[in-house]
Design a protein around this motif. Structure first.
Motif, PDB file in Angstrom:
ATOM      1  N   ALA A  65      -2.601  10.566  -1.091  1.00 20.13           N
ATOM      2  CA  ALA A  65      -3.552   9.515  -1.458  1.00 20.13           C
ATOM      3  C   ALA A  65      -3.360   8.296  -0.570  1.00 20.13           C
ATOM      4  O   ALA A  65      -2.238   7.978  -0.161  1.00 20.13           O
ATOM      5  CB  ALA A  65      -3.369   9.130  -2.922  1.00 20.13           C
ATOM      6  N   ASN A  66      -4.451   7.631  -0.269  1.00 19.14           N
ATOM      7  CA  ASN A  66      -4.394   6.390   0.502  1.00 19.14           C
ATOM      8  C   ASN A  66      -4.387   5.243  -0.497  1.00 19.14           C
ATOM      9  O   ASN A  66      -5.420   4.707  -0.872  1.00 19.14           O
ATOM     10  CB  ASN A  66      -5.587   6.278   1.449  1.00 19.14           C
ATOM     11  N   ASP A  67      -3.199   4.900  -0.965  1.00 14.94           N
ATOM     12  CA  ASP A  67      -2.892   3.940  -2.028  1.00 14.94           C
ATOM     13  C   ASP A  67      -2.901   4.652  -3.376  1.00 14.94           C
ATOM     14  O   ASP A  67      -3.412   5.768  -3.516  1.00 14.94           O
ATOM     15  CB  ASP A  67      -3.841   2.740  -2.041  1.00 14.94           C
ATOM     16  N   THR A  68      -2.347   4.005  -4.370  1.00 19.87           N
ATOM     17  CA  THR A  68      -2.171   4.643  -5.672  1.00 19.87           C
ATOM     18  C   THR A  68      -3.487   5.042  -6.326  1.00 19.87           C
ATOM     19  O   THR A  68      -3.551   6.012  -7.071  1.00 19.87           O
ATOM     20  CB  THR A  68      -1.401   3.694  -6.620  1.00 19.87           C
ATOM     21  N   ARG A 118       0.851  -1.182   0.000  1.00 16.87           N
ATOM     22  CA  ARG A 118       0.000   0.000   0.000  1.00 16.87           C
ATOM     23  C   ARG A 118       0.891   1.237   0.000  1.00 16.87           C
ATOM     24  O   ARG A 118       1.771   1.390   0.841  1.00 16.87           O
ATOM     25  CB  ARG A 118      -0.895  -0.018   1.242  1.00 16.87           C
ATOM     26  N   LEU A 119       0.681   2.155  -0.944  1.00 16.60           N
ATOM     27  CA  LEU A 119       1.475   3.369  -1.065  1.00 16.60           C
ATOM     28  C   LEU A 119       0.629   4.591  -0.738  1.00 16.60           C
ATOM     29  O   LEU A 119      -0.602   4.545  -0.808  1.00 16.60           O
ATOM     30  CB  LEU A 119       2.046   3.495  -2.484  1.00 16.60           C
ATOM     31  N   THR A 120       1.299   5.686  -0.374  1.00 15.89           N
ATOM     32  CA  THR A 120       0.580   6.929  -0.059  1.00 15.89           C
ATOM     33  C   THR A 120       1.219   8.097  -0.813  1.00 15.89           C
ATOM     34  O   THR A 120       1.805   9.003  -0.199  1.00 15.89           O
ATOM     35  CB  THR A 120       0.591   7.202   1.455  1.00 15.89           C
ATOM     36  N   PRO A 121       1.115   8.108  -2.142  1.00 14.37           N
ATOM     37  CA  PRO A 121       1.738   9.171  -2.942  1.00 14.37           C
ATOM     38  C   PRO A 121       0.998  10.502  -2.829  1.00 14.37           C
ATOM     39  O   PRO A 121      -0.169  10.540  -2.433  1.00 14.37           O
ATOM     40  CB  PRO A 121       1.643   8.610  -4.360  1.00 14.37           C
TER      41      PRO A 121
END
Length: 385
Positions: free
Chosen positions: A23-26, A11-14
């Motif tokens: 963002a809470n995930d891509t 899970r990424l937070t870009p």
């Protein structure tokens, strides 16, 4: 020796430039996806419900439970606690909207749906002073995004925020963000590590449902010799009569087999050799293609994984059809309850701490301190003793 590196999903937070939020995930839809996976999994949904109850216990006492914490929404303390617990159980985080008055006291508070909230831009010290709130994050419009200050009870900070807003009548209050993953910008959901298991359980139910509804399971196959001769002229009376006779024959077979209580009747025509009746018609029941043993193993496996994700929830608290659990005056089930009360201590303490912190600064409820009433079984045994 060659080492095979597997790219594990993360899970990424870009930073989302279009919305000015992290963002809470891509795809910025992580909270919604996790919530949907929980709701689609009978085990996860049941586990979440049970864990929530263990966080609240038997409430905070009838008098405290009925306290109004938000007059506009007619929100009671126990309902507010339930809202916090729900997000702590599922998302491991919660966003709480707090309104202040001119005396620097909290006038009311309520939980904002977790899915609506995102963190705003951070400064050079990695501190984000705003929480962005919107009901739609897939394609959000700037006009639909509301920015609210992050919770800070210091008078100087509140004064600065009020002045910047143009006065108390324009002040939107603050948002208290409780994050159980302090090293991450957003917490990972309770089911993050078992997301595939939740989906597997849901898909297994869908697969079996489709087999039962649209598959061949329960159907009867009837094979006969051709009931309409070849070479009949299209549209001719002979062909029409022959096709009508075939329809009546096939309907008679369906009626005689009681098709209304089965999956249906499939009629097939093909050439047979021989003159006996057995050579002219074949009736065969199509059996189920569902491998019960395989499904039992798969469902049991994913169920165990999901229960572990919910702080090692004992399976017996969800499914207690084994007579052994009720032997020895129900000691086994009581021990499960005692164990799970201990397993949920951290979350329960966090919930209680947040509520008491807000009550301490509250205009009408200051001086009140709550503690969840410990769960007991029918014999009056306390789970924490």
């Amino acid at each position: 020796m060659r080492t095979l590196l597997i790219d594990v999903w993360k899970r990424l937070t870009p930073w989302n430039k279009s919305a000015d939020v992290y963002a809470n995930d891509t795809d910025n839809a992580y909270p919604e996806r996790m919530d949907r996976l929980i709701n689609n999994s009978v085990t996860a949904k049941s586990a979440a419900s049970i864990m929530l109850q263990y966080l609240i216990g038997k409430g905070y006492g009838e008098e405290n439970d009925s306290l109004i914490v938000n007059k506009e929404k007619d929100l009671t303390l126990i309902d507010f606690a339930d809202d916090i617990a729900d997000d702590l159980v599922k998302q491991r985080g919660v966003f709480i909207h707090v309104n202040w008055n001119a005396l620097y006291q909290i006038s009311d508070f309520s939980v904002i749906p977790y899915e609506w909230c995102r963190i705003g831009k951070a400064d050079s010290n990695d501190y984000a002073g705003k929480i962005a709130v919107s009901k739609e994050w897939l394609n959000p419009k700037r006009s639909d995004i509301q920015l609210i200050d992050v919770f800070n009870p210091r008078k100087k900070v509140i004064d600065a925020q009020v002045n910047k807003a143009g006065g108390w009548e324009h002040y939107k209050g603050q948002v208290l963000f409780v994050n159980m993953d302090t090293k991450l910008r957003y917490p990972l959901s309770r089911i993050d590590s078992v997301a595939d298991d939740c989906d597997s359980e849901a898909q297994a139910a869908v697969y079996k449902n489709r087999l039962l509804r649209k598959g061949f399971f329960g159907n009867t196959l009837v094979v006969t010799r051709p009931l309409v001769e070849e070479g009949l002229e299209p549209g001719s009376k002979a062909l029409i009569d022959a096709e009508s006779e075939r329809d009546r024959f096939q309907q008679a077979i369906k009626d005689s087999l009681g098709a209304e209580n089965t999956g249906g009747v499939l009629c097939l025509e093909m050439d047979f050799a021989g003159e006996k009746l057995d050579d002219a018609i074949l009736i065969k029941q199509i059996e189920s293609k569902i491998d019960d043993e395989l499904f039992e193993y798969t469902e049991s496996s994913v169920r165990e994984n999901i229960l572990v994700a919910f702080n090692n929830l004992p399976a017996g608290l969800i499914k207690t059809n084994e007579a052994s659990l009720f032997g020895n005056s129900g000691e086994a089930i009581r021990e499960m309850k005692r164990t799970y009360w201990e397993n949920t201590t951290k979350e329960r303490n966090m919930l209680t701490s947040v509520i008491n912190q807000l009550l301490e600064w509250s205009q009408d409820l200051s001086g009140i301190k709550v503690e969840p009433i410990k769960l007991t079984d029918d014999a009056g045994i306390n789970y924490e003793e």
